[in-house]
Design an enzyme around this catalytic site. Structure first.
Site, PDB file in Angstrom:
ATOM      1  N   GLY A  45       1.063  -1.851  -0.014  1.00 53.62           N
ATOM      2  CA  GLY A  45      -0.046  -0.665   0.052  1.00 53.62           C
ATOM      3  C   GLY A  45       1.180   1.329   0.095  1.00 53.62           C
ATOM      4  O   GLY A  45       1.976   0.945   0.365  1.00 53.62           O
ATOM      5  N   GLN A  50       3.186  10.145   1.067  1.00 51.60           N
ATOM      6  CA  GLN A  50       5.263   9.385   1.124  1.00 51.60           C
ATOM      7  C   GLN A  50       5.362   9.213   0.266  1.00 51.60           C
ATOM      8  O   GLN A  50       6.735   9.116  -0.025  1.00 51.60           O
ATOM      9  CB  GLN A  50       4.819   7.894   1.156  1.00 51.60           C
ATOM     10  N   CYS A  93       6.002  -0.419   7.609  1.00 54.47           N
ATOM     11  CA  CYS A  93       6.014   0.562   6.625  1.00 54.47           C
ATOM     12  C   CYS A  93       7.348   1.138   5.818  1.00 54.47           C
ATOM     13  O   CYS A  93       8.251   1.829   6.537  1.00 54.47           O
ATOM     14  CB  CYS A  93       5.282   1.908   7.819  1.00 54.47           C
ATOM     15  N   LEU A  94       6.709   2.208   4.679  1.00 51.68           N
ATOM     16  CA  LEU A  94       7.863   2.339   4.046  1.00 51.68           C
ATOM     17  C   LEU A  94       8.576   3.256   4.386  1.00 51.68           C
ATOM     18  O   LEU A  94       9.723   3.820   3.767  1.00 51.68           O
ATOM     19  CB  LEU A  94       6.945   2.418   2.162  1.00 51.68           C
ATOM     20  N   HIS A 135      -4.085   0.864   7.383  1.00 49.91           N
ATOM     21  CA  HIS A 135      -2.397   1.982   7.119  1.00 49.91           C
ATOM     22  C   HIS A 135      -2.892   3.226   6.660  1.00 49.91           C
ATOM     23  O   HIS A 135      -2.173   4.457   6.950  1.00 49.91           O
ATOM     24  CB  HIS A 135      -1.859   0.789   7.314  1.00 49.91           C
ATOM     25  N   GLU A 136      -3.175   3.133   5.298  1.00 49.84           N
ATOM     26  CA  GLU A 136      -2.847   4.740   4.510  1.00 49.84           C
ATOM     27  C   GLU A 136      -3.578   5.572   4.867  1.00 49.84           C
ATOM     28  O   GLU A 136      -3.101   6.743   4.828  1.00 49.84           O
ATOM     29  CB  GLU A 136      -2.805   4.142   3.262  1.00 49.84           C
ATOM     30  N   HIS A 139      -1.886   7.611   7.074  1.00 47.32           N
ATOM     31  CA  HIS A 139      -1.020   8.204   6.439  1.00 47.32           C
ATOM     32  C   HIS A 139      -2.474   9.953   5.668  1.00 47.32           C
ATOM     33  O   HIS A 139      -1.187  10.811   5.927  1.00 47.32           O
ATOM     34  CB  HIS A 139      -0.313   8.052   5.127  1.00 47.32           C
TER      35      HIS A 139
HETATM   36 ZN    ZN Z   1       2.981   3.456   6.149  1.00 48.83          ZN
END
Ligand code: ZN
Length: 169
Positions: A45, A50, A93-94, A135-136, A139
């Site tokens: 995701g 991000q 998480c990226l 999660h997204e 963000h």
């Molecule tokens: Zn993340």
């Protein structure tokens, strides 16, 4: 084009994103870049902020996690219509390379979003896809998974993350 993924504590990750007004060529290109960037980083995701675009837009593809059937979605201006149940999962998480945190989430969601054609659609998400969405969604609201845990858990995660950052430097 694979874009650079911004990492914590970049301020854009703490800023709520803006609604997408029109779906134009720029948005289409952004979505393409988001998928390419997400696949390149082996994520499931990605939220637009991000990669530095403060827009309410996320992409999801659960295929790398061998979810069956895999779910691939573009969600523009997403919102939660209904949420129920609970589960927790050790999330990555990226924007926090190398760090995982166990976060409590809803198990089942009904969400509404626009697709790339500008159609408003609703989706039922359960289990892993529901976790990815939440999660997204965080963000997009300027929240990270670190904000979902408190006290000792949060402190340990921050210590771990700063250690990981130092190893990288
Ligand atoms: Zn993340």
């Amino acid at each position: 084009m694979v874009r650079k993924i911004l990492t914590f504590p970049h301020p854009i990750l703490k800023t709520p994103t803006n609604k997408v007004d029109v779906i134009d060529k720029e948005i289409e290109t952004l979505v393409k870049d988001m998928f390419e960037t997400m696949y390149h980083a082996e994520g499931v995701g990605l939220a637009a902020n991000q990669i530095g675009e403060s827009l309410s837009l996320m992409v999801i593809d659960t295929k790398p996690k061998r979810e069956s059937p895999p779910l691939k979605l573009v969600l523009i201006n997403p919102e939660v219509v209904h949420a129920e149940g609970s589960l927790s999962y050790r999330e990555g998480c990226l924007s926090f390379p190398g760090l995982t945190i166990e976060v409590p989430r809803y198990n089942k969601l009904r969400v509404r979003a626009m697709d790339l054609e500008g159609e408003e659609r609703e989706y039922e998400l359960e289990g892993f896809p529901a976790i990815v969405f939440q999660h997204e969604m965080d963000h997009l609201m300027g929240i990270t998974f670190l904000d979902r845990v408190n006290g000792l858990k949060r402190r340990l995660a921050l210590e771990k993350y700063s250690k990981l950052q130092k190893q990288k430097a």
